[in-house]
Motif scaffolding. Structure first.
Motif, PDB file in Angstrom:
ATOM      1  N   PRO A 285       2.994   9.455   6.164  1.00 58.04           N
ATOM      2  CA  PRO A 285       1.668   9.879   5.686  1.00 58.04           C
ATOM      3  C   PRO A 285       1.046   8.829   4.772  1.00 58.04           C
ATOM      4  N   ALA A 286      -0.243   8.596   4.960  1.00 58.08           N
ATOM      5  CA  ALA A 286      -0.956   7.597   4.162  1.00 58.08           C
ATOM      6  C   ALA A 286      -1.750   8.264   3.049  1.00 58.08           C
ATOM      7  N   ALA A 287      -1.992   7.523   1.979  1.00 59.95           N
ATOM      8  CA  ALA A 287      -2.856   7.993   0.898  1.00 59.95           C
ATOM      9  C   ALA A 287      -4.293   8.051   1.420  1.00 59.95           C
ATOM     10  N   PRO A 288      -5.152   8.802   0.738  1.00 59.07           N
ATOM     11  CA  PRO A 288      -6.543   8.915   1.223  1.00 59.07           C
ATOM     12  C   PRO A 288      -7.347   7.627   1.110  1.00 59.07           C
ATOM     13  N   VAL A 314     -12.476  -7.052   1.148  1.00 58.13           N
ATOM     14  CA  VAL A 314     -13.918  -6.994   0.886  1.00 58.13           C
ATOM     15  C   VAL A 314     -14.337  -5.675   0.253  1.00 58.13           C
ATOM     16  N   ASP A 315     -13.510  -4.636   0.404  1.00 62.32           N
ATOM     17  CA  ASP A 315     -13.881  -3.349  -0.175  1.00 62.32           C
ATOM     18  C   ASP A 315     -12.639  -2.461  -0.264  1.00 62.32           C
ATOM     19  N   VAL A 316     -12.712  -1.465  -1.138  1.00 62.65           N
ATOM     20  CA  VAL A 316     -11.659  -0.466  -1.273  1.00 62.65           C
ATOM     21  C   VAL A 316     -12.316   0.900  -1.261  1.00 62.65           C
ATOM     22  N   GLU A 317     -11.836   1.791  -0.413  1.00 61.70           N
ATOM     23  CA  GLU A 317     -12.395   3.130  -0.307  1.00 61.70           C
ATOM     24  C   GLU A 317     -11.373   4.155  -0.763  1.00 61.70           C
ATOM     25  N   GLY A 318     -11.805   5.126  -1.550  1.00 61.52           N
ATOM     26  CA  GLY A 318     -10.905   6.168  -2.005  1.00 61.52           C
ATOM     27  C   GLY A 318      -9.977   5.690  -3.100  1.00 61.52           C
ATOM     28  N   GLU A 319      -8.929   6.463  -3.346  1.00 59.04           N
ATOM     29  CA  GLU A 319      -7.994   6.160  -4.421  1.00 59.04           C
ATOM     30  C   GLU A 319      -6.562   6.154  -3.903  1.00 59.04           C
ATOM     31  N   PHE A 320      -5.763   5.270  -4.441  1.00 61.26           N
ATOM     32  CA  PHE A 320      -4.329   5.235  -4.164  1.00 61.26           C
ATOM     33  C   PHE A 320      -3.643   4.517  -5.312  1.00 61.26           C
ATOM     34  N   HIS A 321      -2.334   4.641  -5.370  1.00 62.34           N
ATOM     35  CA  HIS A 321      -1.553   4.054  -6.449  1.00 62.34           C
ATOM     36  C   HIS A 321      -0.608   2.989  -5.900  1.00 62.34           C
ATOM     37  N   ARG A 322      -0.085   2.187  -6.794  1.00 63.72           N
ATOM     38  CA  ARG A 322       0.917   1.185  -6.415  1.00 63.72           C
ATOM     39  C   ARG A 322       2.072   1.873  -5.699  1.00 63.72           C
ATOM     40  N   GLY A 323       2.452   1.343  -4.536  1.00 59.62           N
ATOM     41  CA  GLY A 323       3.545   1.914  -3.758  1.00 59.62           C
ATOM     42  C   GLY A 323       3.104   2.911  -2.720  1.00 59.62           C
ATOM     43  N   ASP A 324       1.822   3.303  -2.708  1.00 58.34           N
ATOM     44  CA  ASP A 324       1.338   4.255  -1.711  1.00 58.34           C
ATOM     45  C   ASP A 324       1.165   3.580  -0.349  1.00 58.34           C
ATOM     46  N   MET A 325       1.315   4.387   0.697  1.00 60.34           N
ATOM     47  CA  MET A 325       1.002   3.923   2.045  1.00 60.34           C
ATOM     48  C   MET A 325      -0.512   3.962   2.232  1.00 60.34           C
ATOM     49  N   ALA A 331     -14.220  -4.378   9.186  1.00 64.28           N
ATOM     50  CA  ALA A 331     -15.582  -3.997   8.782  1.00 64.28           C
ATOM     51  C   ALA A 331     -16.116  -2.839   9.606  1.00 64.28           C
ATOM     52  N   GLY A 332     -15.618  -2.692  10.837  1.00 63.16           N
ATOM     53  CA  GLY A 332     -16.038  -1.584  11.683  1.00 63.16           C
ATOM     54  C   GLY A 332     -15.210  -0.338  11.468  1.00 63.16           C
ATOM     55  N   ARG A 333     -14.373  -0.355  10.455  1.00 61.71           N
ATOM     56  CA  ARG A 333     -13.495   0.754  10.079  1.00 61.71           C
ATOM     57  C   ARG A 333     -12.473   1.078  11.167  1.00 61.71           C
ATOM     58  N   ARG A 334     -12.095   0.063  11.925  1.00 60.72           N
ATOM     59  CA  ARG A 334     -11.000   0.221  12.879  1.00 60.72           C
ATOM     60  C   ARG A 334      -9.694  -0.123  12.178  1.00 60.72           C
ATOM     61  N   ILE A 335      -8.655   0.679  12.401  1.00 60.71           N
ATOM     62  CA  ILE A 335      -7.378   0.481  11.711  1.00 60.71           C
ATOM     63  C   ILE A 335      -6.673  -0.748  12.277  1.00 60.71           C
ATOM     64  N   ILE A 336      -6.371  -1.678  11.383  1.00 55.71           N
ATOM     65  CA  ILE A 336      -5.660  -2.899  11.770  1.00 55.71           C
ATOM     66  C   ILE A 336      -4.160  -2.749  11.516  1.00 55.71           C
ATOM     67  N   ALA A 337      -3.832  -2.177  10.357  1.00 58.43           N
ATOM     68  CA  ALA A 337      -2.431  -2.074   9.961  1.00 58.43           C
ATOM     69  C   ALA A 337      -2.276  -0.966   8.924  1.00 58.43           C
ATOM     70  N   ARG A 338      -1.022  -0.633   8.644  1.00 53.49           N
ATOM     71  CA  ARG A 338      -0.682   0.307   7.583  1.00 53.49           C
ATOM     72  C   ARG A 338       0.433  -0.339   6.771  1.00 53.49           C
ATOM     73  N   GLY A 339       0.426  -0.115   5.454  1.00 49.94           N
ATOM     74  CA  GLY A 339       1.474  -0.718   4.646  1.00 49.94           C
ATOM     75  C   GLY A 339       1.503  -0.180   3.229  1.00 49.94           C
ATOM     76  N   ALA A 345      -5.630   1.215  -6.266  1.00 53.68           N
ATOM     77  CA  ALA A 345      -6.998   0.996  -5.805  1.00 53.68           C
ATOM     78  C   ALA A 345      -7.853   0.309  -6.861  1.00 53.68           C
ATOM     79  N   VAL A 346      -7.727   0.736  -8.112  1.00 52.30           N
ATOM     80  CA  VAL A 346      -8.526   0.129  -9.186  1.00 52.30           C
ATOM     81  C   VAL A 346      -8.211  -1.357  -9.302  1.00 52.30           C
TER      82      VAL A 346
END
Length: 387
Positions: A285-288, A314-325, A331-339, A345-346
Motif C-alpha cells: 500500500p502506498a501513502a496518499p 517538479v512537484d509533490v502532491e499530498g502528504e507522506f513521511h520518510r520511509g513511506d511508499m 507530468a501526465g500523472r502516469r505512474i512511472i515507479a513506486r518506492g 513530503a515537506v
C-alpha cells in the motif's frame, strides 16, 4: 548434535551465487570451555569472511556470545536480580570483549551495530539502520550485529539471533543467509534422542513436516535451536533469500564455503531476492502523496537503473513521511515507479529542482543524495494512471 561422520555423509553441493551474505555465528562456536570466549572456531569463520572480501563479496556478521563473555567476567560474583535483568547485565558487559574478539581476527575495521526489533518494525528507524549498514559496507567495514539486549526487554525474552539474522538479511538485500552453529544440518529427527536420524542436505520448501523434524534448544549457552533456524530460513525465503545451515566448528566445512560449496542443509527460496522485493514494492500500500518528476527523470526511472534525485522532482502532491511508499508519476500523472521515500513530503518540496549536494544546506541535515534510492524502487510502466 552432528558428528564428523554425519558431516562427511552429507553430499557436497554448490551454494547459490551471492554477492552479499549475512553470516550468523552461534554462542557455542565462541564460548570457551572454561568460560569466556575463544577464537578456536571463530578464526576459521573469520578466514572465510576475509576470503569472501578478497573475491569482492560483502559480509554482514550477526554474532552471539555477549552473554557468555559477560558471564566469564563475573564468574567470581553472583549476578543478582531476575534472570532477565541478569542476562541484560551480562550482555552489556560482554559486548566489548565479543567485538574485540572479532576485531582481533578481522583484516578490516569492525563496527558494532546493536539493533532491536523496534528498529526494524518502524520504517524511519528501519531506513536509518539500512543506510548505516550500506555506508559501512561501502567503506569496507565489517558490521558485527547483535540484538540490543541491554534495553530490549521483550525482544530479549522472545527473540533470538537466528531470526534477527534473517531480518538483517532482508534489511541489507542479502543474497544468502549463512547460519553457523555446532549442528551440521537439519535431521529427520533430533539426533540427540534418535540415533537413526539422518541429515537432510536439500530442503526445497519449509513445510509443517519439516518443522516437525526440529527439536528444541540444543545448548545451555545459546537461546536458539533448530526450530529457530527454520523460522529464520522461512523469513529469509519470503524475501527471496536462500539459507545454508552448517557446522561452524568443522574447519573443512567452513573452508569449503569460500570455494562456493556446502556440507550442510540448503533451504531454497521460491524466487530470487530481487523478484520478492520488487513484487513487494509494486504491491505494498502506498501513502496518499505522490512525487511528480520531469521527462528526463521519468525516462531514467522507467529504464530501471536510476535513483530519483532532487533535481528531477517538479512537484509533490499530498502528504507522506520518510520511509513511506510513494508513487512517482510523470507530468501526465502516469505512474512511472513506486518506492520508499528517503524524505517526507515537506522536505521533498524544499529539495525540488535542487542538486543533491545542496540537501544539507537546504535542510540542515541529509539522509543521502537520493529522494528514492533505486534499490528501494520498482518500475510499474506508464500504462496506469494515478488520477
Amino acid at each position: 548434535m552432528g558428528t564428523q561422520a554425519s558431516i562427511h555423509a552429507l553430499p557436497v553441493q554448490m551454494l547459490p551465487p551471492w554477492r552479499r551474505a549475512v553470516l550468523k555465528v552461534g554462542s557455542n562456536l565462541l564460548a570457551a570451555d572454561g568460560g569466556g570466549l575463544t577464537a578456536r572456531h571463530a578464526s576459521a569463520l573469520a578466514q572465510f569472511i576475509a576470503a569472501s572480501h578478497a573475491q569482492g563479496k560483502e559480509v554482514v556478521l550477526v554474532s552471539s556470545g555477549a552473554v557468555a563473555a559477560g558471564r566469564a567476567l563475573l564468574r567470581e560474583h553472583a549476578v543478582g536480580g531476575s534472570d532477565l535483568v541478569a542476562r541484560q547485565a551480562l550482555a552489556a558487559l560482554g559486548q566489548a570483549p565479543m567485538i574485540a574478539l572479532w576485531q582481533s581476527l578481522s583484516t578490516r575495521p569492525v563496527a558494532q551495530v546493536l539493533l532491536t526489533h523496534d528498529d526494524l518494525r518502524h520504517r524511519r528507524r528501519y531506513l536509518n539502520a539500512r543506510a548505516t549498514l550500506r555506508e559501512l559496507l561501502a567503506l569496507e567495514v565489517l558490521p558485527v550485529i547483535n540484538e540490543n539486549d541491554t534495553v530490549a526487554v521483550d525482544e530479549l525474552k522472545l527473540g533470538d539471533n537466528d531470526n534477527l539474522a534473517a531480518i538483517v538479511a532482508a534489511l541489507v538485500d542479502a543474497d544468502l543467509l549463512l547460519i553457523a552453529s555446532d549442528v551440521d544440518a537439519l535431521y529427520t529427527a533430533d539426533p540427540r534422542l534418535d540415533h537413526s536420524a539422518t541429515p537432510i542436505a536439500d530442503v526445497p520448501e519449509i513445510t509443517p513436516a519439516v518443522f516437525a523434524m526440529a527439536g528444541g534448544s540444543g545448548s545451555r549457552i545459546g537461546t536458539g535451536g533448530m526450530r529457530t533456524k527454520l523460522e529464520a530460513a522461512t523469513k529469509a525465503a519470503a524475501a527471496g533469500i536462500a539459507t545454508a545451515l552448517f557446522c561452524g566448528s568443522d574447519a573443512t566445512t567452513v573452508q569449503a564455503l569460500g570455494a562456493g560449496t556446502l556440507r550442510g542443509t540448503l533451504v531454497h527460496a521460491p524466487g530470487s531476492r530481487m523478484q520478492a522485493r520488487k513484487y513487494w514494492l509494486r504491491h505494498a500500500p502506498a501513502a496518499p502523496g505522490r512525487i511528480v518528476v520531469d521527462a528526463g527523470a521519468a525516462r531514467a526511472l522507467a529504464a530501471g537503473r536510476a535513483s530519483l534525485l532532487p533535481g528531477g522532482v517538479v512537484d509533490v502532491e499530498g502528504e507522506f513521511h520518510r520511509g513511506d511508499m510513494v508513487e512517482i508519476v510523470d507530468a501526465g500523472r502516469r505512474i512511472i515507479a513506486r518506492g520508499l521515500s528517503q524524505y517526507g513530503a515537506v522536505e521533498v518540496r524544499r529539495l525540488s529542482g535542487h542538486h543533491s549536494r545542496e540537501i544539507a544546506a537546504l535542510l540542515g541535515y541529509s539522509y543521502g543524495g537520493e529522494v528514492v534510492h533505486r534499490d528501494d524502487m520498482a518500475t510499474v510502466g506508464t500504462t496506469e494512471s494515478a488520477t
